[in-house]
Structures are given as structure tokens and as C-alpha cells.
Design an enzyme around this catalytic site. Structure first.
Site, short mmCIF file in Angstrom:
data_model
loop_
_atom_site.label_atom_id
_atom_site.label_comp_id
_atom_site.label_asym_id
_atom_site.label_seq_id
_atom_site.Cartn_x
_atom_site.Cartn_y
_atom_site.Cartn_z
N GLY A 62 -4.75 -4.92 7.20
CA GLY A 62 -5.96 -3.88 7.31
C GLY A 62 -6.67 -4.40 8.48
CB THR B 21 1.44 0.18 4.79
OG1 THR B 21 1.52 -0.94 4.13
CG2 THR B 21 2.48 0.63 5.50
N GLY B 22 -0.45 -2.26 6.09
CA GLY B 22 -0.14 -3.67 6.76
C GLY B 22 -1.32 -4.48 6.77
NE ARG C 50 -9.11 -6.91 3.34
CZ ARG C 50 -8.07 -6.10 3.47
NH1 ARG C 50 -7.72 -5.48 2.17
NH2 ARG C 50 -7.18 -6.14 4.54
CB VAL C 51 -13.72 -2.63 2.49
CG1 VAL C 51 -13.17 -1.40 2.70
CG2 VAL C 51 -14.43 -2.66 1.09
N GLY C 52 -10.26 -3.09 3.12
CA GLY C 52 -9.39 -2.88 4.45
C GLY C 52 -9.33 -1.58 5.06
CG ASP C 53 -5.76 -0.27 6.82
OD1 ASP C 53 -5.70 -1.45 5.93
OD2 ASP C 53 -4.75 0.45 7.22
CB THR D 97 -0.90 -0.14 1.37
OG1 THR D 97 -1.88 -1.09 1.09
CG2 THR D 97 -1.56 1.25 1.37
N1 ASP Z 1 -3.64 -2.07 4.59
C1 ASP Z 1 -3.88 -2.72 3.32
C2 ASP Z 1 -5.21 -3.37 3.36
O1 ASP Z 1 -5.23 -4.09 4.35
C3 ASP Z 1 -2.95 -3.36 2.59
C4 ASP Z 1 -1.31 -2.96 2.60
O2 ASP Z 1 -1.00 -2.16 3.61
O3 ASP Z 1 -0.69 -3.07 1.72
O4 ASP Z 1 -5.89 -3.53 2.43
#
Ligand code: ASP
Length: 304
Positions: A227, A224-225, A201-204, A173
Site C-alpha cells: 500500500g 492491491t499490493g 497503520r492504514v494502507g492505500d 486484498t
Molecule cells: N494494499 C493493501 C495494503 O497495503 C494490501 C493488499 O493489497 O493486500 O493494505
């Protein structure tokens, strides 16, 4: 400050790729500096920087977005203006080359904070934003990566070893945060999400308070990480609250946020943070996080 994702980057082992990452980060940071030197706001700077990162196939956003379980892109992005905590976000979209620019239009041209899927695309049409061809996103690297993820998914179930699994994952991200000379803060986060994720799926990243946050009274943050860990801990807002309620600076609040993330959910990932005074901080629980910063208009720093 910008980031290009947390996690182990196996493909950075060769020198040439490493140099490409460094060059890209420097170029984007210098562009952000220039935007603000020419009088642009923090909001304009983060939109410009995030757009450049979305255009670079090295990163998991826009052009370089990873693929979901069906081999399709579904992107999330959000942008936030610390002046009035206004925000715009899009989630689970395809066909848009720069989701951060659509998020910015949601902020400035709609009465909503978030639009998703088909509705977001219809809004893009309404704003005259062109749609990208489906083939635009399917780089050979991402197709190969999805194949690998599908193979490893089976292995992961066999092993059931969370530690080992997390080392294999790449969170690419992108994020950009800025404070302009007027003291205004802004934040932008954009992503293709996680490789092989479920459809829908929706992330953070597009969620205010989780993957993105900006408030002139506290800080700007981008995460980032994994989510789901950030959604459950509302990590960006938590860090902002540490600054607001405990009068911490960026470093102290980021450290406290990372401690909280680990203690509560053993969170995987990291954040970049700029406080209202312009102090830059970063923290991560993964081995690495690709990021860079220019503090108080000084030298350009990059790390990965
Ligand atoms: N945070 C993002 C998600 O969970 C993924 C990422 O940080 O690469 O969608």
C-alpha cells in the site's frame, strides 16, 4: 472486474485450493453480472461483489482479514461512485463483517468521506449495522500466518534482501470495479492490510486516488499490493489522469501507470481498470494477481 490480491500464492500449489479460488472468482463475477442485468447500478454491483469476497476466507478482507502485530484485525475499505466522484471509506476498524458496506453508508448517510476506528464503529451502531464477535475473524490460517510472519520478520532483518522478502509476501486484498449499461463507473476496495503490520497503520485501500478511484469521465480502478507504494504514487488517480489528459484507453493507461509505479518507487502489486468505454485492463509487478473480468457483457475470465 474483480481482484483477490497480488503476489505469490504459495498455498495455491495444490489443485483443490486453486479450484476454490477459481470457483469463488467466477461465482462473484456472475453475481455482479446478475446485479446489473436486473437493473442494479455499477455502485450496487461493486458493493455486492466486494461483500461476497469479504465473506470468503480465501481473501484478505472481512472474514479472512490478516492479523496485525498484536494478532488483531484492523480493516480498511472504500467505495467510490463515478457519477459524482462521491466516496465513502473506513479505516483501522474491527468488529464489522463487511467493511465495504460500512464504507457505502459513509458515502450515502454521512457528510464525510472517511471515518476511522472507534468513530467508524459508532457510526455503524448509529446506522444499525450489527457488530461481529471478535472470534469471527480469527481463522486458524491467519493465526498461523501471523506466527510465520513474525518468524520471518527476524530473518528479513538478517537478510536485508528486498527482492526475496517481496516474494514471501501475500497481498490478498479484494477489489471490484464496474461499468453499468448507463455508462456509470464504480470502484470498491477492501482489505485486512498487511500481515504483522503496526497497529494504526492504514494502507492505500481506503484512500481515494491510491487504492480506489472512479470517475465516469475516465475510469474505475482498484489496487492491491504494498500500500505504501500506491499511496506515494497516488496510482489509481495517476491512471485516471493518463486517460483524462493523454486520452489513453484502459490498457495504455494501466501500462503507463505500472511503468510509473516501477520507475518511481519500484512498487509491488497491481491494479484492475475499466475505462469509460468499458474496456478492461490489468497490470501487476508481482508474479501473479488473482483477478477476473467480464468485458462488454461477454464471457467470464479468471486468472491467478
Ligand atoms: N494494499 C493493501 C495494503 O497495503 C494490501 C493488499 O493489497 O493486500 O493494505
Amino acid at each position: 472486474m474483480i481482484h483477490g490480491g497480488a503476489g505469490t500464492l504459495d498455498n495455491v500449489k495444490d489443485q483443490k485450493t486453486a479450484v476454490r479460488y477459481l470457483e469463488s472468482l467466477r461465482r462473484v463475477l456472475e453475481h455482479g453480472r446478475e446485479v446489473m442485468q436486473l437493473g442494479g447500478s455499477a455502485l450496487q454491483a461493486v458493493e455486492a461483489c466486494a461483500s461476497l469476497l469479504e465473506d470468503d476466507p480465501l481473501f484478505n478482507a472481512g472474514y479472512g482479514s490478516v492479523l496485525n502485530e498484536d494478532g488483531k484485525v484492523e480493516m480498511d475499505a472504500a467505495i467510490m461512485d463515478g457519477r459524482d466522484v462521491s466516496a465513502g471509506a473506513v479505516a483501522a476498524i474491527d468488529a464489522i463483517a463487511n467493511p465495504i458496506q460500512l464504507a457505502r453508508l459513509v458515502l450515502s448517510e454521512s457528510e464525510h468521506v472517511m471515518l476511522i476506528g472507534e468513530g467508524a464503529l459508532r457510526f455503524a451502531d448509529h446506522c444499525g449495522m450489527p457488530r461481529a464477535l471478535e472470534t469471527y475473524f480469527y481463522t486458524p490460517e491467519r493465526i498461523e500466518q501471523l506466527k510465520q510472519a513474525k518468524r520471518k520478520h527476524k530473518l528479513m532483518l538478517d537478510h536485508d534482501d528486498a527482492e526475496e522478502d517481496s516474494e514471501d509476501q501475500k497481498y490478498g486484498t479484494i477489489g471490484a470495479i464496474a461499468r453499468d449499461p448507463q455508462g456509470n463507473l464504480a470502484a470498491a476496495t477492501s482489505t485486512g492490510g498487511i500481515v504483522n503490520k503496526r497497529i494504526g497503520r492504514v494502507g492505500d485501500s481506503p484512500l481515494v486516488g491510491a487504492g480506489v478511484y472512479a470517475d465516469n469521465e475516465t475510469c474505475a480502478a482498484s489496487a492491491t499490493g504494498y500500500g505504501e507504494d500506491f499511496m506515494r504514487t497516488v496510482i489509481s488517480k495517476t491512471i485516471s489522469d493518463f486517460i483524462y489528459m493523454k486520452e489513453m484507453n484502459a490498457n495504455q493507461a494501466t501500462k503507463a501507470g505500472i511503468d510509473y509505479l516501477i520507475r518511481k518507487v519500484k512498487g509491488r502489486g497491481g491494479l484492475i481498470v475499466i475505462d469509460k468505454h468499458g474496456n478492461c485492463a490489468s497490470g501487476f509487478t508481482t508474479k501473479k494477481m488473482i483477478h477476473g473480468w467480464i468485458e462488454q457483457g461477454g464471457v467470464t475470465n479468471v486468472r491467478f
